[in-house]
Design an enzyme around this catalytic site. Structure first.
Site, PDB file in Angstrom:
ATOM      1  N   LYS A  15       1.161  -0.779   0.103  1.00  0.00           N
ATOM      2  CA  LYS A  15       0.061  -0.185   0.537  1.00  0.00           C
ATOM      3  C   LYS A  15       0.692   1.137  -0.030  1.00  0.00           C
ATOM      4  O   LYS A  15       1.807   1.252   0.795  1.00  0.00           O
ATOM      5  CB  LYS A  15      -0.909   0.129   1.105  1.00  0.00           C
ATOM      6  CG  LYS A  15      -2.416   0.017   0.613  1.00  0.00           C
ATOM      7  CD  LYS A  15      -2.766  -0.377   2.311  1.00  0.00           C
ATOM      8  CE  LYS A  15      -4.437   0.545   2.708  1.00  0.00           C
ATOM      9  NZ  LYS A  15      -4.511   0.309   3.990  1.00  0.00           N
TER      10      LYS A  15
HETATM   11  C1  E4P Z   1      -8.725   0.750   4.475  1.00  0.00           C
HETATM   12  O1  E4P Z   1      -6.630   0.414   3.724  1.00  0.00           O
HETATM   13  C2  E4P Z   1      -8.309   2.008   5.494  1.00  0.00           C
HETATM   14  O2  E4P Z   1      -6.627   2.142   5.826  1.00  0.00           O
HETATM   15  C3  E4P Z   1      -9.606   1.908   6.044  1.00  0.00           C
HETATM   16  O3  E4P Z   1     -10.737   1.524   5.588  1.00  0.00           O
HETATM   17  C4  E4P Z   1      -9.408   3.339   6.802  1.00  0.00           C
HETATM   18  O4  E4P Z   1     -10.558   3.339   7.519  1.00  0.00           O
HETATM   19  P1  E4P Z   1     -10.408   4.715   8.815  1.00  0.00           P
HETATM   20  O5  E4P Z   1     -11.064   5.695   7.755  1.00  0.00           O
HETATM   21  O6  E4P Z   1     -11.911   3.631   9.617  1.00  0.00           O
HETATM   22  O7  E4P Z   1      -9.186   4.473   9.663  1.00  0.00           O
END
Ligand code: E4P
Length: 226
Positions: A82
């Site tokens: 990522k």
């Molecule tokens: C996933 O890849 C993201 O990092 C995650 O869904 C972020 O979620 P949040 O906004 O609840 O922290």
């Protein structure tokens, strides 16, 4: 639409995999910190449970992201690296994608950002829904627009609806045409729930038990007349 878990907790992932409904996991530095183990150990353990495990870099400069991304990719074949939606993140992501690493571009909040991610050959784009809702905007509309733009442009990058806060978000992501929805474990549990399922189950059980109660033999006089 594939269902991913947005967690680094092994017990939650084990349960979701056991139910047969989870195809992947997304982690981020916040979720890894919450799980309380070091990044490499935790990601390797998760990769032992299922494929499609996103693990995020924390470096900011292209060369640093490249080094970190290659290191993360070397941990396990199930890893998806990522990278952030920044010029450096995409520049490094392009090199990683060119090397055959699956890249998930994170922190996406617009169609234009999604087009940039597609341009570097990202495997996944992650628009964040809940964080947009949190500032009183419509986060799901961004998912709808990205799906629409990608379809019109024949872009094959997968749209992963991230930052989902509840079961309705999952339904909306599916209707928007998202390829993947990632969700906290509680949201996955909530997807099973329906009061009519519970009521139906209770009634079937009661009727079954009634049908098992002993019946008077055919032709026998009722006890009260004897
Ligand atoms: C996933 O890849 C993201 O990092 C995650 O869904 C972020 O979620 P949040 O906004 O609840 O922290």
């Amino acid at each position: 639409m594939k269902l991913f878990l947005d967690t680094a907790e092994l017990d939650e992932i084990t349960q979701g995999v056991g139910w047969g409904v989870v195809d992947g996991v997304t982690t981020n530095p916040t979720l890894i910190a919450k799980a309380g183990h070091d990044h490499e150990t935790q990601v390797k353990k998760i990769c032992g449970l299922l494929g499609n495990v996103s693990a995020e870099v924390v470096s900011e400069k292209k060369d640093d992201i490249l080094v970190e991304g290659r290191r993360i990719a070397s941990w396990h074949k199930n890893v998806i690296v990522k990278v952030p939606l920044t010029p450096d993140g995409l520049a490094a992501g392009k090199v990683l994608a060119g090397e055959g690493t699956r890249v998930n571009v994170t922190l996406c909040f617009s169609v234009n950002q999604a087009l940039l991610a597609a341009a570097i050959g990202a495997f996944i784009i992650s628009p964040f829904v809940g964080r947009v809702d949190d500032i009183n905007e419509d986060g799901m509309q961004i998912v709808r627009d990205i799906v629409s733009a990608y379809r019109q442009q024949n872009i094959t990058t997968k749209v992963l609806a991230a930052s989902l806060r509840g079961p309705l978000h999952v339904t909306e992501a599916a209707l928007a045409g998202a390829d993947i929805a990632t969700m906290p474990f509680g949201v996955l549990q909530a997807m099973f729930k329906h009061p009519l399922t519970d009521a139906g189950l209770k009634r079937f059980k009661e009727d079954y038990l009634k049908s098992q109660e002993p019946k008077p033999a055919h032709g026998a006089e009722p006890a009260a007349t004897r």
